[in-house]
Motif scaffolding. Structure first.
Motif, PDB file in Angstrom:
ATOM      1  N   SER A   1      31.710  25.031  18.578  1.00  0.00           N
ATOM      2  CA  SER A   1      32.970  25.457  19.179  1.00  0.00           C
ATOM      3  C   SER A   1      33.230  26.909  18.815  1.00  0.00           C
ATOM      4  CB  SER A   1      34.127  24.580  18.684  1.00  0.00           C
ATOM      5  OG  SER A   1      33.954  23.239  19.101  1.00  0.00           O
ATOM      6  N   TYR A   2      33.873  27.632  19.737  1.00  0.00           N
ATOM      7  CA  TYR A   2      34.066  29.065  19.570  1.00  0.00           C
ATOM      8  C   TYR A   2      35.502  29.465  19.916  1.00  0.00           C
ATOM      9  CZ  TYR A   2      29.019  28.569  20.173  1.00  0.00           C
ATOM     10  OH  TYR A   2      27.724  28.156  20.074  1.00  0.00           O
ATOM     11  N   ARG A   3      35.882  30.604  19.405  1.00  0.00           N
ATOM     12  CA  ARG A   3      37.120  31.250  19.842  1.00  0.00           C
ATOM     13  C   ARG A   3      36.731  32.569  20.507  1.00  0.00           C
ATOM     14  NH1 ARG A   3      39.623  31.348  15.486  1.00  0.00           N
ATOM     15  NH2 ARG A   3      41.105  29.643  15.819  1.00  0.00           N
ATOM     16  N   PHE A   4      36.898  32.627  21.811  1.00  0.00           N
ATOM     17  CA  PHE A   4      36.658  33.860  22.559  1.00  0.00           C
ATOM     18  C   PHE A   4      37.984  34.604  22.700  1.00  0.00           C
ATOM     19  CE2 PHE A   4      33.209  31.101  24.054  1.00  0.00           C
ATOM     20  CZ  PHE A   4      32.125  31.951  23.946  1.00  0.00           C
ATOM     21  N   ARG A   5      37.927  35.898  22.466  1.00  0.00           N
ATOM     22  CA  ARG A   5      39.116  36.731  22.608  1.00  0.00           C
ATOM     23  C   ARG A   5      38.794  37.864  23.603  1.00  0.00           C
ATOM     24  NH1 ARG A   5      43.383  36.794  19.266  1.00  0.00           N
ATOM     25  NH2 ARG A   5      42.136  35.750  17.643  1.00  0.00           N
ATOM     26  N   VAL A   6      39.491  37.856  24.737  1.00  0.00           N
ATOM     27  CA  VAL A   6      39.307  38.894  25.751  1.00  0.00           C
ATOM     28  C   VAL A   6      40.211  40.061  25.375  1.00  0.00           C
ATOM     29  CG1 VAL A   6      39.435  39.472  28.190  1.00  0.00           C
ATOM     30  CG2 VAL A   6      38.791  37.145  27.495  1.00  0.00           C
ATOM     31  N   LYS A   7      39.600  41.137  24.873  1.00  0.00           N
ATOM     32  CA  LYS A   7      40.379  42.265  24.370  1.00  0.00           C
ATOM     33  C   LYS A   7      40.622  43.323  25.446  1.00  0.00           C
ATOM     34  CE  LYS A   7      39.598  43.257  19.975  1.00  0.00           C
ATOM     35  NZ  LYS A   7      38.894  43.631  18.712  1.00  0.00           N
ATOM     36  N   LYS A   8      39.711  43.384  26.405  1.00  0.00           N
ATOM     37  CA  LYS A   8      39.861  44.334  27.501  1.00  0.00           C
ATOM     38  C   LYS A   8      39.079  43.804  28.688  1.00  0.00           C
ATOM     39  CE  LYS A   8      39.754  49.338  28.305  1.00  0.00           C
ATOM     40  NZ  LYS A   8      39.334  50.650  27.740  1.00  0.00           N
ATOM     41  N   ILE A   9      39.666  43.912  29.881  1.00  0.00           N
ATOM     42  CA  ILE A   9      39.008  43.351  31.063  1.00  0.00           C
ATOM     43  C   ILE A   9      39.484  44.109  32.295  1.00  0.00           C
ATOM     44  CG2 ILE A   9      40.679  41.537  31.685  1.00  0.00           C
ATOM     45  CD1 ILE A   9      38.149  39.631  31.857  1.00  0.00           C
ATOM     46  N   TYR A  10      38.829  43.894  33.421  1.00  0.00           N
ATOM     47  CA  TYR A  10      39.235  44.516  34.688  1.00  0.00           C
ATOM     48  C   TYR A  10      39.141  43.458  35.787  1.00  0.00           C
ATOM     49  CZ  TYR A  10      34.120  45.235  34.940  1.00  0.00           C
ATOM     50  OH  TYR A  10      32.751  45.063  34.928  1.00  0.00           O
ATOM     51  N   PRO A  11      39.657  43.712  36.982  1.00  0.00           N
ATOM     52  CA  PRO A  11      39.756  42.656  37.998  1.00  0.00           C
ATOM     53  C   PRO A  11      38.399  42.164  38.503  1.00  0.00           C
ATOM     54  CG  PRO A  11      41.260  44.447  38.496  1.00  0.00           C
ATOM     55  CD  PRO A  11      40.354  44.937  37.414  1.00  0.00           C
ATOM     56  N   ILE A  12      38.353  40.893  38.804  1.00  0.00           N
ATOM     57  CA  ILE A  12      37.185  40.279  39.422  1.00  0.00           C
ATOM     58  C   ILE A  12      37.363  40.308  40.942  1.00  0.00           C
ATOM     59  CG2 ILE A  12      38.061  37.889  39.492  1.00  0.00           C
ATOM     60  CD1 ILE A  12      35.273  37.061  38.364  1.00  0.00           C
ATOM     61  N   HIS A  13      36.253  40.229  41.676  1.00  0.00           N
ATOM     62  CA  HIS A  13      36.246  40.250  43.154  1.00  0.00           C
ATOM     63  C   HIS A  13      36.819  41.551  43.711  1.00  0.00           C
ATOM     64  CE1 HIS A  13      35.081  36.172  42.682  1.00  0.00           C
ATOM     65  NE2 HIS A  13      36.284  35.694  42.461  1.00  0.00           N
ATOM     66  N   HIS A  14      36.624  42.650  43.002  1.00  0.00           N
ATOM     67  CA  HIS A  14      37.071  43.954  43.491  1.00  0.00           C
ATOM     68  C   HIS A  14      35.898  44.913  43.707  1.00  0.00           C
ATOM     69  CE1 HIS A  14      41.080  42.560  42.752  1.00  0.00           C
ATOM     70  NE2 HIS A  14      41.629  43.742  42.911  1.00  0.00           N
ATOM     71  N   GLY A  15      34.665  44.407  43.641  1.00  0.00           N
ATOM     72  CA  GLY A  15      33.509  45.254  43.890  1.00  0.00           C
ATOM     73  C   GLY A  15      32.998  46.006  42.685  1.00  0.00           C
ATOM     74  N   LEU A  16      33.438  45.619  41.473  1.00  0.00           N
ATOM     75  CA  LEU A  16      33.044  46.329  40.260  1.00  0.00           C
ATOM     76  C   LEU A  16      32.145  45.496  39.347  1.00  0.00           C
ATOM     77  CD1 LEU A  16      36.440  48.095  39.505  1.00  0.00           C
ATOM     78  CD2 LEU A  16      34.334  49.176  40.311  1.00  0.00           C
ATOM     79  N   GLY A  17      31.781  44.293  39.787  1.00  0.00           N
ATOM     80  CA  GLY A  17      30.760  43.516  39.079  1.00  0.00           C
ATOM     81  C   GLY A  17      31.219  42.807  37.828  1.00  0.00           C
ATOM     82  N   LEU A  18      32.519  42.480  37.737  1.00  0.00           N
ATOM     83  CA  LEU A  18      33.031  41.854  36.524  1.00  0.00           C
ATOM     84  C   LEU A  18      32.391  40.496  36.260  1.00  0.00           C
ATOM     85  CD1 LEU A  18      35.472  39.767  35.295  1.00  0.00           C
ATOM     86  CD2 LEU A  18      34.875  41.884  34.102  1.00  0.00           C
ATOM     87  N   GLY A  19      32.155  39.702  37.300  1.00  0.00           N
ATOM     88  CA  GLY A  19      31.604  38.358  37.111  1.00  0.00           C
ATOM     89  C   GLY A  19      30.303  38.368  36.340  1.00  0.00           C
ATOM     90  N   THR A  20      29.385  39.234  36.720  1.00  0.00           N
ATOM     91  CA  THR A  20      28.098  39.323  36.038  1.00  0.00           C
ATOM     92  C   THR A  20      28.264  39.790  34.602  1.00  0.00           C
ATOM     93  OG1 THR A  20      26.895  39.741  38.096  1.00  0.00           O
ATOM     94  CG2 THR A  20      25.844  40.467  36.056  1.00  0.00           C
ATOM     95  N   GLN A  21      29.093  40.804  34.389  1.00  0.00           N
ATOM     96  CA  GLN A  21      29.287  41.319  33.025  1.00  0.00           C
ATOM     97  C   GLN A  21      29.917  40.271  32.114  1.00  0.00           C
ATOM     98  OE1 GLN A  21      27.876  44.363  32.369  1.00  0.00           O
ATOM     99  NE2 GLN A  21      27.279  44.113  34.520  1.00  0.00           N
ATOM    100  N   LEU A  22      30.829  39.476  32.648  1.00  0.00           N
ATOM    101  CA  LEU A  22      31.493  38.451  31.844  1.00  0.00           C
ATOM    102  C   LEU A  22      30.517  37.337  31.467  1.00  0.00           C
ATOM    103  CD1 LEU A  22      34.292  37.869  30.679  1.00  0.00           C
ATOM    104  CD2 LEU A  22      34.853  36.650  32.791  1.00  0.00           C
ATOM    105  N   LEU A  23      29.698  36.902  32.415  1.00  0.00           N
ATOM    106  CA  LEU A  23      28.717  35.853  32.140  1.00  0.00           C
ATOM    107  C   LEU A  23      27.656  36.320  31.151  1.00  0.00           C
ATOM    108  CD1 LEU A  23      28.304  34.556  35.795  1.00  0.00           C
ATOM    109  CD2 LEU A  23      29.181  33.194  33.901  1.00  0.00           C
ATOM    110  N   LEU A  24      27.136  37.537  31.354  1.00  0.00           N
ATOM    111  CA  LEU A  24      26.110  38.061  30.452  1.00  0.00           C
ATOM    112  C   LEU A  24      26.665  38.305  29.051  1.00  0.00           C
ATOM    113  CD1 LEU A  24      24.307  40.634  32.784  1.00  0.00           C
ATOM    114  CD2 LEU A  24      23.436  38.412  32.051  1.00  0.00           C
ATOM    115  N   SER A  25      27.895  38.818  28.974  1.00  0.00           N
ATOM    116  CA  SER A  25      28.514  39.080  27.672  1.00  0.00           C
ATOM    117  C   SER A  25      28.695  37.787  26.891  1.00  0.00           C
ATOM    118  CB  SER A  25      29.856  39.780  27.856  1.00  0.00           C
ATOM    119  OG  SER A  25      29.689  41.063  28.421  1.00  0.00           O
ATOM    120  N   THR A  26      29.188  36.757  27.569  1.00  0.00           N
ATOM    121  CA  THR A  26      29.363  35.465  26.911  1.00  0.00           C
ATOM    122  C   THR A  26      28.029  34.915  26.435  1.00  0.00           C
ATOM    123  OG1 THR A  26      31.271  35.001  28.340  1.00  0.00           O
ATOM    124  CG2 THR A  26      30.280  33.139  27.176  1.00  0.00           C
ATOM    125  N   GLY A  27      27.031  34.977  27.314  1.00  0.00           N
ATOM    126  CA  GLY A  27      25.709  34.477  26.948  1.00  0.00           C
ATOM    127  C   GLY A  27      25.113  35.218  25.763  1.00  0.00           C
TER     128      GLY A  27
END
Length: 325
Positions: A82-108
């Motif tokens: 079990s983990y505690r993830f803390r999102v300290k800084k983020i930007y919008p998803i589905h805006h053409g800036l690739g957040l989905g991939t960065q979030l998945l890779l960062s978590t992995g």
């Protein structure tokens, strides 16, 4: 443990025709900002996700992607922590800036590292199922800079699909150049969300592919004989002209035609006011302008054009990958 990565511009897919046995291929630029900072520690009870950055209304989707990547990694590693993830800084998803991939890779990456396992980014991308169409996000996460990837063999990926619906391995990296540090990148996201995702994105790929072979040949020619040498020679005029031409052909033309006229107005404004190269990133709605001149004076007029609550930022290219600490 904490990881920091950042957004990317996706300039264009290269080949959605496939007559030579490969499809996809992508061209993109890693940005210094906006960025993602994600922290991970072990937790005594169940996995929880906390947000320090609460500016955006996509919290449920952010949580879903973190949990999906976490579960995929744990299954691959054969663990159940079990983990505690803390999102300290983020930007919008589905805006053409690739957040989905960065979030998945960062978590992995965090789940692997905190459990003492070293995996390369390519392997993590396969586990969290990213990079199945464009490899720009994966290679930007790994290397930064200007990225061109080589797409997929058709005997491996048999259909035209977006990354979110394609589970093949990421494509090979063909070219990675440092992006000129003195070139300014103006990011402009209007205050409406007409980015494309999910079933609608799948339907667009299916409806409009394959594209005309002549467009693919034209994109390849402009990329090889104009865009790439312009980066090496730091020739902003030629680079901008290459961007502008690529934005009007192939699948990028389709992406642009499916957007609101407001997007085209933003791009036309940039070009009319001295920006050498301008366009729309991925499926939008984020627009970008690239120039070697100061663009601070343009922000106010652009804000008036775009309306309240629009996002405007001046940034630069980033020539390194994600950082874990």
């Amino acid at each position: 443990m904490e990881i920091e990565t950042s957004a990317r511009l996706h300039l264009s897919l290269i080949d959605l025709n496939g007559s030579e046995g490969r499809i996809d291929g992508g061209i993109g630029i890693t940005l210094k900002n906006p960025s993602l900072i994600l922290e991970c520690d072990f937790n005594d009870s169940q996995t929880e996700i906390l947000f320090e950055d609460t500016r955006y209304s996509y919290v449920d989707e952010y949580k879903s992607k973190i949990l999906t990547a976490c579960n995929n990694m744990q299954e691959y590693l054969g663990i159940n922590n079990s983990y505690r993830f803390r999102v300290k800084k983020i930007y919008p998803i589905h805006h053409g800036l690739g957040l989905g991939t960065q979030l998945l890779l960062s978590t992995g990456q965090l789940v692997a590292k905190i459990n003492g396992v070293d995996l390369d980014v390519f392997e993590i991308a396969k586990i969290v199922q990213r990079g199945g169409t464009s490899g720009i996000g994966v290679h930007s996460f790994n290397h930064g800079g200007l990225i061109i990837d080589g797409g997929h063999k058709k005997n491996i990926k048999k259909d035209f699909l977006p990354s979110s619906a394609s589970h093949v391995a990421p494509p090979p990296l063909l070219v990675r150049y440092d992006f000129p540090e003195d070139w300014n990148i103006l990011i402009a996201t209007p205050n409406f969300n007409q980015g494309v995702s999910g079933s609608r994105e799948v339907n667009i790929f299916q409806e409009y592919s394959p594209i005309n072979l002549h467009d693919v040949e034209r994109i390849c020619y402009i990329t090889l004989m104009k865009l790439m040498p312009a980066v090496l020679e730091k020739d902003i005029v030629s680079f901008g002209d290459a961007i502008n031409k690529i934005q009007t052909i192939g699948f990028k033309k389709i992406e642009r035609n499916l957007q609101s006229q407001k997007v085209n107005n933003i791009i036309e404004y940039m070009l009319d006011n001295g920006i050498e190269g301008a366009g729309m990133s991925s499926f939008g709605p984020t627009c970008f302008g690239i120039t070697d001149t100061n663009v601070k004076s343009m922000k106010k007029d652009l804000q008036d054009l775009m309306g309240n609550d629009s996002f405007i930022k001046i940034t630069n290219g980033k020539n390194e990958g994600s950082k874990i600490r």
